[in-house]
Design a protein around this motif. Sequence first.
Motif, mmCIF file in Angstrom:
data_model
loop_
_atom_site.group_PDB
_atom_site.id
_atom_site.type_symbol
_atom_site.label_atom_id
_atom_site.label_comp_id
_atom_site.label_asym_id
_atom_site.label_seq_id
_atom_site.Cartn_x
_atom_site.Cartn_y
_atom_site.Cartn_z
ATOM 1 N N LEU A 541 0.819 -1.209 0.000
ATOM 2 C CA LEU A 541 0.000 0.000 0.000
ATOM 3 C C LEU A 541 0.855 1.263 0.000
ATOM 4 O O LEU A 541 0.392 2.339 -0.397
ATOM 5 C CB LEU A 541 -0.911 0.009 1.230
ATOM 6 C CG LEU A 541 -2.148 -0.897 1.182
ATOM 7 C CD1 LEU A 541 -2.804 -0.973 2.545
ATOM 8 C CD2 LEU A 541 -3.136 -0.399 0.133
ATOM 9 N N GLY A 542 2.099 1.157 0.494
ATOM 10 C CA GLY A 542 2.998 2.306 0.501
ATOM 11 C C GLY A 542 2.782 3.261 1.653
ATOM 12 O O GLY A 542 3.315 4.377 1.639
ATOM 13 N N GLN A 683 -15.064 6.727 3.179
ATOM 14 C CA GLN A 683 -13.719 7.177 2.853
ATOM 15 C C GLN A 683 -12.828 5.962 2.668
ATOM 16 O O GLN A 683 -13.093 4.893 3.232
ATOM 17 C CB GLN A 683 -13.158 8.055 3.977
ATOM 18 C CG GLN A 683 -13.998 9.272 4.315
ATOM 19 C CD GLN A 683 -13.888 10.362 3.265
ATOM 20 O OE1 GLN A 683 -12.872 10.464 2.582
ATOM 21 N NE2 GLN A 683 -14.929 11.169 3.141
ATOM 22 N N GLU A 684 -11.780 6.123 1.877
ATOM 23 C CA GLU A 684 -10.821 5.040 1.728
ATOM 24 C C GLU A 684 -10.156 4.740 3.076
ATOM 25 O O GLU A 684 -9.779 5.654 3.807
ATOM 26 C CB GLU A 684 -9.741 5.410 0.713
ATOM 27 C CG GLU A 684 -10.203 5.360 -0.731
ATOM 28 C CD GLU A 684 -10.272 3.942 -1.291
ATOM 29 O OE1 GLU A 684 -10.288 2.986 -0.488
ATOM 30 O OE2 GLU A 684 -10.326 3.798 -2.519
ATOM 31 N N SER A 691 -6.739 -0.001 0.073
ATOM 32 C CA SER A 691 -7.361 1.166 -0.535
ATOM 33 C C SER A 691 -7.042 1.148 -2.024
ATOM 34 O O SER A 691 -6.041 0.559 -2.443
ATOM 35 C CB SER A 691 -6.860 2.460 0.113
ATOM 36 O OG SER A 691 -5.450 2.539 0.017
ATOM 37 N N PHE A 692 -7.886 1.786 -2.806
ATOM 38 C CA PHE A 692 -7.716 1.669 -4.249
ATOM 39 C C PHE A 692 -6.593 2.583 -4.738
ATOM 40 O O PHE A 692 -6.646 3.792 -4.612
ATOM 41 C CB PHE A 692 -9.015 2.018 -4.986
ATOM 42 C CG PHE A 692 -8.965 1.642 -6.439
ATOM 43 C CD1 PHE A 692 -9.472 0.423 -6.848
ATOM 44 C CD2 PHE A 692 -8.394 2.474 -7.382
ATOM 45 C CE1 PHE A 692 -9.414 0.047 -8.193
ATOM 46 C CE2 PHE A 692 -8.320 2.116 -8.715
ATOM 47 C CZ PHE A 692 -8.833 0.892 -9.119
ATOM 48 N N SER A 693 -5.571 1.955 -5.247
ATOM 49 C CA SER A 693 -4.555 2.642 -6.044
ATOM 50 C C SER A 693 -4.209 1.689 -7.172
ATOM 51 O O SER A 693 -4.180 0.465 -6.980
ATOM 52 C CB SER A 693 -3.315 2.992 -5.222
ATOM 53 O OG SER A 693 -2.523 1.850 -4.992
ATOM 54 N N LEU A 730 -9.636 -5.825 -1.128
ATOM 55 C CA LEU A 730 -10.414 -4.655 -1.533
ATOM 56 C C LEU A 730 -11.649 -5.137 -2.289
ATOM 57 O O LEU A 730 -11.542 -5.647 -3.407
ATOM 58 C CB LEU A 730 -9.542 -3.761 -2.412
ATOM 59 C CG LEU A 730 -10.060 -2.369 -2.735
ATOM 60 C CD1 LEU A 730 -10.112 -1.520 -1.478
ATOM 61 C CD2 LEU A 730 -9.158 -1.716 -3.777
ATOM 62 N N MET A 731 -12.838 -5.009 -1.723
ATOM 63 C CA MET A 731 -14.069 -5.554 -2.307
ATOM 64 C C MET A 731 -15.012 -4.408 -2.661
ATOM 65 O O MET A 731 -15.463 -3.677 -1.773
ATOM 66 C CB MET A 731 -14.723 -6.520 -1.318
ATOM 67 C CG MET A 731 -13.886 -7.758 -1.040
ATOM 68 S SD MET A 731 -14.447 -8.695 0.399
ATOM 69 C CE MET A 731 -13.800 -7.674 1.720
ATOM 70 N N ARG A 732 -15.317 -4.255 -3.949
ATOM 71 C CA ARG A 732 -16.165 -3.163 -4.422
ATOM 72 C C ARG A 732 -17.146 -3.695 -5.474
ATOM 73 O O ARG A 732 -16.845 -4.650 -6.200
ATOM 74 C CB ARG A 732 -15.311 -2.045 -5.048
ATOM 75 C CG ARG A 732 -14.198 -1.515 -4.122
ATOM 76 C CD ARG A 732 -14.760 -0.568 -3.073
ATOM 77 N NE ARG A 732 -13.858 -0.356 -1.961
ATOM 78 C CZ ARG A 732 -12.921 0.592 -1.895
ATOM 79 N NH1 ARG A 732 -12.707 1.374 -2.926
ATOM 80 N NH2 ARG A 732 -12.186 0.731 -0.806
#
Length: 846
Positions: A541-542, A683-684, A691-693, A730-732
């Motif tokens: 994730l950084g 929010q992320e 989180s989405f990147s 990450l589930m969307r």
Amino acid sequence: MTSSVRRWLPPVLAFAILAAAAWLLQRELRGFSPADVAEGIRQVPPVRVALALLLVAVCQVILTAVDWLAVRHVGVDQPYRRVGFAAFLGYAFSHALGFSLLTGAPIRYRLYTSWGVEAPDIARVVGFYTLTYWVGLATLAGVVFAVGPAWTEGVLPPFVGRPAGLLLLLLVAVYLAACARRPGSPLGQRLGLRLPTARTAAAQVAIGVAEWTTAAGVLYVLLPADLGMAFPAFVGLFVLAQGLGVLSTVPQGLGVFEAVLLTALPDAAVDGGVVAAVVVFRALFYLLPLFLAATILGVLEVRRREDALEHALATVGSGVSAATPVVLSGTVFVAGALLLLTGALPLTAPLGWLGRLPLPLLEASHFLGSVAGASLLILAWGLARRMEGAYQATVALLVVGGLFTALMDGNPSGAAFLFVLALGLRAARREFFRPSALTREPLSPEWLVGVVAVLAGTLWLGFWAYRDVTLSGDLWWRFALGGDAPRFLRGSVGAAAVLAAFGVTRLLRPPDQAAAPTDVDEAASRIIDASPRPGARLAYLGDKHLLRAKSGNALIMYGVAGRSWVSLGDPVGDPDDFEDLVWMFRSRTFRQGGWPVFYQVTPTHLPLYIDAGLALLKLGEEAVVDAQAFSLEGGARAGMRKAVRKAEADGASFEVLEPEAVRAELPRLRAISDTWLTDKKAQEKSFSLGSFSEAYVARFPVAVARVDGQVVAFANMLLGGDGREFSLDLMRYDPATSPPGAMQYLFAKALLWGKERGFARFSLGMAPLSGLESGPLAPLSARLGTLVFRHGEHFYNFQGLRAYKEKFDPVWEPRYLASPGGLALPRIVGSIATLVSGGTRSLLTR
């Protein structure tokens, strides 16, 4: 009161009490010399020493009974031989050095955890035997002072002794009545203790009284026959002196016990024989068990692989190695104190063969022996932390110190002890592997009290022994065979210089700088990708710092929020490096003024965090599904099977995209993610959640659900490096185009996909605050967590999340928080929430 004031107030008070005790001792011993005390030791009848040794052995048996009662009450299932072994080692160390929470308790933690006992139960055992200690003291003191005031006229005035005794007996009576009327009620919320039954409480009183009475008997039989004080009166004096010594926080009441004892005894009774008896008592009651414990562990370490000790090792288990560094560090501390003591006191026997040695050699041995003693006090702290450098320096100093000891007093017994101790350390070589520098290790205030107390005590003894010597300027430079006083002064300066140099080095050491989050380079990537733990991939994730082991084969990934440095889970990589990494992380955070925190750790590695002095708190449970046993068949799966068929009837299809194919779908995945966040008004998240990147998502396989060829839902897949465990991160989904039950469809199909590829475990993630104890006997933190779990649905769907995961029939595995406890805990929990929420602003929104 600030945390730093709270931390240093006890040591400051201990120093003040120690100074007062030194003044009292100086007054009581002004008529005696070291020669008088030495002569008194030689005059102690051997039969009395033998009787004292017998009583010491009886007292050790009683102490094991205290622990046995504690484990029976807590419900720990361990045989008596193990409980007795742990009790002997724990009491031997804590009696010799004090700091029971830094010494005896960690030894028990190491041993019991190696035998499979859970940390909360060990904490309850420690709390229960501590309670037994005070119940026994209060009962015995109450009886002596209230029932027999005539016995204690020389100890406390009647108008003080009787009310104090009655008050103590009243407190014990209230405790016994509570145990009789409400056994099992909470007692000591922090440790989760409960009131014992009336029978157990009565056993506590009996064992506690027997322990204190026997300990008093050890000293009483060593005292001169013409003491003029009956045993009941002496018991009252003994418990008063011991109690005040413990309350003073001075290690083992050193000086305080002696000051109270000698001050309260009739002036006519105090002579060289009384002082000698106290010295012999400390040697037999405190030092002898420690030396025996160190010897036993040394023998087991030397012959660990020999068949002759196979049964013994099976009896005590793998905890032998775990306890060895702590016991050896205490023994080395005592060895350093003995070296300083030898340098402070004059020779009481003829010079003999020492008189034929060159004077420079004699002078150098005294000075360097004191320097070595001061150094060992510091190095003992490093040994308890398994530091390789401290081990090497200690072995060298013990060998050299043994030679110095022989030259300082001409007695080979002291030198033999140091040589044997060096051999014991050599046998336990593999237990000291941390390559950390001692000057970078945080030194606890309690250990600092011990070091300063030993140095101050030896200085006091020296000045008392040479009180008739005029301290003129030329005394420092006087060299002679009989020049004990000048040698004491020079040795004391050398010892003080060592400790001062150590302190200055620590003060001048540049502080560590907290770096920005660390990019995952190729070496770190190899460790992460090889980890069997899917969650290790969250390093990509950084948003985390990386702390690597010296070997480069393991790392800790952590975030910083306020004073909390939060490691996500256990260390990653080679388990052989985990212990060193935990200590490196702990040291780095303390040097920055922070708190070391390990979030969502597994039961497997709890002993590492206990050894590092961290408290444990159960966070909840992780749902783990047996992937190979999972199926959509059967009545229990009817609802899930129906949801999958309904989604497929609506045109849904399942696919796992490899990273190369993910890149082509990134624009669509981004659009789904943004739509999902808007729809959920969310929010992320970060840190422990993905989180989405685009760089993060494209690194892993992604499970997708399509309708008419278009992706409508997705979840990136985290795969363990050994091919045994996987999870979805990450589930969307797109609420407008996804069929009903899209995420359940995605979960079920992903599980079947993993089953086909041979994965054994599928992690559904944490259910926070679930599985905590909620009864009246549960710790306060657990009951508060259960309350939030039941009534905190406005802020987080605690119960709904667990209910959803229950559909997959998982095994619930506990996860813990390891961190400093006390008043820091609420701030630590808030910092973790900030990290996971992606910032304070996100934390304040639902």
